[in-house]
Design a protein around this motif. Structure first.
Motif, short mmCIF file in Angstrom:
data_model
loop_
_atom_site.label_atom_id
_atom_site.label_comp_id
_atom_site.label_asym_id
_atom_site.label_seq_id
_atom_site.Cartn_x
_atom_site.Cartn_y
_atom_site.Cartn_z
N ILE A 161 8.55 -40.22 1.11
CA ILE A 161 8.48 -40.91 2.40
C ILE A 161 8.73 -42.40 2.21
CG2 ILE A 161 6.93 -41.52 4.31
CD1 ILE A 161 5.55 -38.76 3.76
N ILE A 162 8.21 -42.97 1.11
CA ILE A 162 8.43 -44.40 0.82
C ILE A 162 9.92 -44.69 0.66
CG2 ILE A 162 8.15 -46.14 -1.02
CD1 ILE A 162 5.69 -46.01 0.67
N MET A 163 10.64 -43.77 0.01
CA MET A 163 12.08 -43.97 -0.19
C MET A 163 12.86 -43.92 1.13
SD MET A 163 12.36 -44.60 -3.33
CE MET A 163 14.11 -44.53 -3.63
N VAL A 164 12.42 -43.04 2.04
CA VAL A 164 13.12 -42.85 3.32
C VAL A 164 12.56 -43.77 4.41
CG1 VAL A 164 13.64 -41.13 5.11
CG2 VAL A 164 13.71 -40.48 2.72
N MET A 165 11.25 -44.09 4.30
CA MET A 165 10.52 -44.89 5.29
C MET A 165 10.54 -44.23 6.67
SD MET A 165 9.19 -47.34 3.62
CE MET A 165 8.68 -48.66 4.67
N ASP A 166 10.38 -42.89 6.70
CA ASP A 166 10.34 -42.18 7.97
C ASP A 166 9.66 -40.83 7.76
OD1 ASP A 166 11.05 -40.92 10.52
OD2 ASP A 166 12.47 -42.57 10.70
N MET A 170 14.83 -35.02 9.44
CA MET A 170 16.28 -35.20 9.56
C MET A 170 16.76 -36.42 8.77
SD MET A 170 17.30 -34.20 13.46
CE MET A 170 19.03 -33.95 13.13
N LYS A 171 15.88 -37.43 8.64
CA LYS A 171 16.26 -38.65 7.93
C LYS A 171 16.43 -38.40 6.43
CE LYS A 171 16.25 -41.23 11.55
NZ LYS A 171 15.21 -42.16 11.94
N PHE A 172 15.76 -37.37 5.91
CA PHE A 172 15.86 -37.09 4.47
C PHE A 172 17.29 -36.72 4.08
CE2 PHE A 172 11.36 -37.03 4.83
CZ PHE A 172 10.88 -37.35 3.56
N GLU A 173 17.98 -36.02 4.99
CA GLU A 173 19.37 -35.65 4.69
C GLU A 173 20.28 -36.88 4.70
OE1 GLU A 173 22.97 -32.89 6.42
OE2 GLU A 173 20.98 -32.65 7.23
N ILE A 174 20.04 -37.79 5.64
CA ILE A 174 20.89 -38.98 5.77
C ILE A 174 20.80 -39.85 4.51
CG2 ILE A 174 21.24 -41.10 7.12
CD1 ILE A 174 19.97 -39.48 9.52
N TYR A 175 19.60 -39.96 3.95
CA TYR A 175 19.39 -40.87 2.82
C TYR A 175 19.71 -40.24 1.46
CZ TYR A 175 17.24 -44.43 5.73
OH TYR A 175 17.03 -45.41 6.65
N GLN A 176 19.98 -38.94 1.42
CA GLN A 176 20.17 -38.30 0.12
C GLN A 176 21.64 -38.22 -0.27
OE1 GLN A 176 17.62 -35.05 -1.36
NE2 GLN A 176 16.63 -35.11 0.63
N ASN A 177 22.26 -39.38 -0.49
CA ASN A 177 23.58 -39.38 -1.10
C ASN A 177 23.46 -38.88 -2.54
OD1 ASN A 177 24.82 -40.45 1.20
ND2 ASN A 177 24.17 -42.51 0.64
N PHE A 182 16.96 -35.69 -8.68
CA PHE A 182 17.43 -36.42 -9.87
C PHE A 182 16.62 -37.69 -10.10
CE2 PHE A 182 21.45 -34.23 -8.46
CZ PHE A 182 21.40 -33.26 -9.44
N MET A 183 16.06 -38.25 -9.01
CA MET A 183 15.24 -39.47 -9.13
C MET A 183 13.77 -39.14 -9.36
SD MET A 183 16.92 -41.24 -5.80
CE MET A 183 15.90 -42.67 -5.81
N MET A 184 13.37 -37.92 -9.00
CA MET A 184 11.94 -37.56 -9.02
C MET A 184 11.73 -36.20 -9.70
SD MET A 184 11.03 -38.49 -5.07
CE MET A 184 11.36 -40.09 -4.37
N ILE A 247 13.62 -31.97 1.12
CA ILE A 247 13.09 -33.20 0.50
C ILE A 247 13.82 -33.56 -0.80
CG2 ILE A 247 11.02 -34.24 -0.52
CD1 ILE A 247 9.38 -32.59 1.47
N TYR A 248 14.14 -32.55 -1.60
CA TYR A 248 14.66 -32.84 -2.94
C TYR A 248 16.10 -32.41 -3.20
CZ TYR A 248 9.81 -33.84 -4.11
OH TYR A 248 8.55 -34.39 -4.14
N LEU A 249 16.62 -31.47 -2.42
CA LEU A 249 17.94 -30.93 -2.74
C LEU A 249 19.01 -31.22 -1.69
CD1 LEU A 249 17.00 -27.45 -4.29
CD2 LEU A 249 17.70 -29.50 -5.48
N GLY A 250 18.94 -32.39 -1.11
CA GLY A 250 20.06 -32.84 -0.29
C GLY A 250 20.03 -32.49 1.17
N GLY A 251 18.95 -31.84 1.64
CA GLY A 251 18.83 -31.61 3.07
C GLY A 251 19.45 -30.31 3.56
#
Length: 315
Positions: A161-166, A170-177, A182-184, A247-251
């Protein structure tokens, strides 16, 4: 126009529920097949082609059996616990980030944590209202187990949530380029392990410890009541697989790759059940309080620092 929107939402819910029930039916078939091959046997292969109609046969059998209840049970709470459990497991599915004609949750993760926390009350009430020593023990163990891992589970979620700030899924997919796994990597493994405990699956199935509790909190349930508890558990497995992907695999995208990911994660739940023995009860407490909690707190501080550093860089 409003009436049309309400009808579309209602239709979407009906289609969603039917899809979940069919998914759960074939997940049980997959589990029995996989466990069969792990134990070097066939699994269901008689009803229909390669046993494909077995789940429907089981459903008809369970819901047409005689409903019994203990004479000294608290009847109303005993009877309604499985129903509420099933409704709760379906309610969580409203969180799926639909792109059209459905409910959009801005605080979806909070809703998820609330629903998951409610699940423990149902197990506790089901165990208590049965008026059986084994069922009560199963319910009490579920309560202690939930208190242990849900604290660290929420903190593991906080890092994402800290990484996405939401809180909106739906926002998790937008931020997961770059996929968050891989980060966590350590956090994603901890989350998967907590998901096993959340859904009362091996090696954390203490509420349903067959070897020492004779099926645990649901021992007094038969036919329809047992079937509803069973459906709620397997629906939760599918949802936890979906949430891991979000959350972890790109949405969430409706493609073959998405269905492959959700099938693989559901298969992992089954694979763990066929491979690992049940954990010792005090070991779970140790794992939750002394390993997952410090780890999730440390990662939370790290990602908070990382986010602040990024904000200073760009602003």
């Amino acid at each position: 126009m409003l009436m049309l929107d309400i009808m579309l939402i209602f239709l979407g819910m009906i289609i969603l529920i039917i899809g979940i029930l069919i998914g759960v039916a074939f997940l049980t078939l997959l589990e029995r097949k996989v466990l069969g091959y792990i134990q070097i046997r066939k699994g269901p292969n008689k009803v229909g082609f390669m046993g494909i109609l077995q789940p429907f046969s089981d459903a008809i059998k369970l819901f047409t059996k005689e409903q019994t209840y203990p004479l000294f049970s608290n009847y109303l709470s005993y009877y309604f616990s499985p129903v509420v459990s099933f409704i709760l497991s379906l309610m969580i599915w409203m969180l799926i980030p639909y792109y059209f004609n459905f409910i959009s949750f801005n605080l979806g993760i909070l809703f998820f944590l609330c629903c998951m926390s409610m699940g423990v009350y149902i197990v506790m009430v089901a165990g208590w209202s049965s008026n059986s020593n084994y069922a009560l023990l199963g319910g009490l163990r579920a309560v202690a187990q939930t208190i242990s891992y849900e604290v660290s589970m929420a903190l593991i979620l906080m890092s994402s949530i800290i990484m996405v700030m939401d809180f909106n899924l739906m926002k998790f997919e937008i931020y997961q380029n770059i996929w968050f796994i891989f980060m966590m990597i350590p956090l994603s493994f901890c989350w998967f392990s907590s998901s096993l405990a959340e859904t009362n699956r091996t090696p954390y199935d203490f509420a349903e410890g067959e070897s020492e509790l004779v099926s645990g909190f649901n021992i007094e349930y038969s036919s329809g009541g047992f079937a509803l508890i069973f459906l709620a558990e397997y629906s939760s497995i599918l949802f936890m697989s979906l949430l891991f992907i979000l959350i972890y695999l790109g949405g969430y995208e409706l493609s073959f790759f998405f269905y492959f990911k959700i099938s693989f994660l559901s298969f992992l739940f089954i694979w763990v059940r066929g491979t690992l023995p049940r954990y010792r009860y005090d070991k779970l407490m140790y794992l939750a309080w002394k390993i997952y909690l410090p780890l999730s707190l440390n990662f939370l501080l790290f990602y908070m620092g990382f986010k602040i550093m990024l904000m200073y860089k760009y602003f």
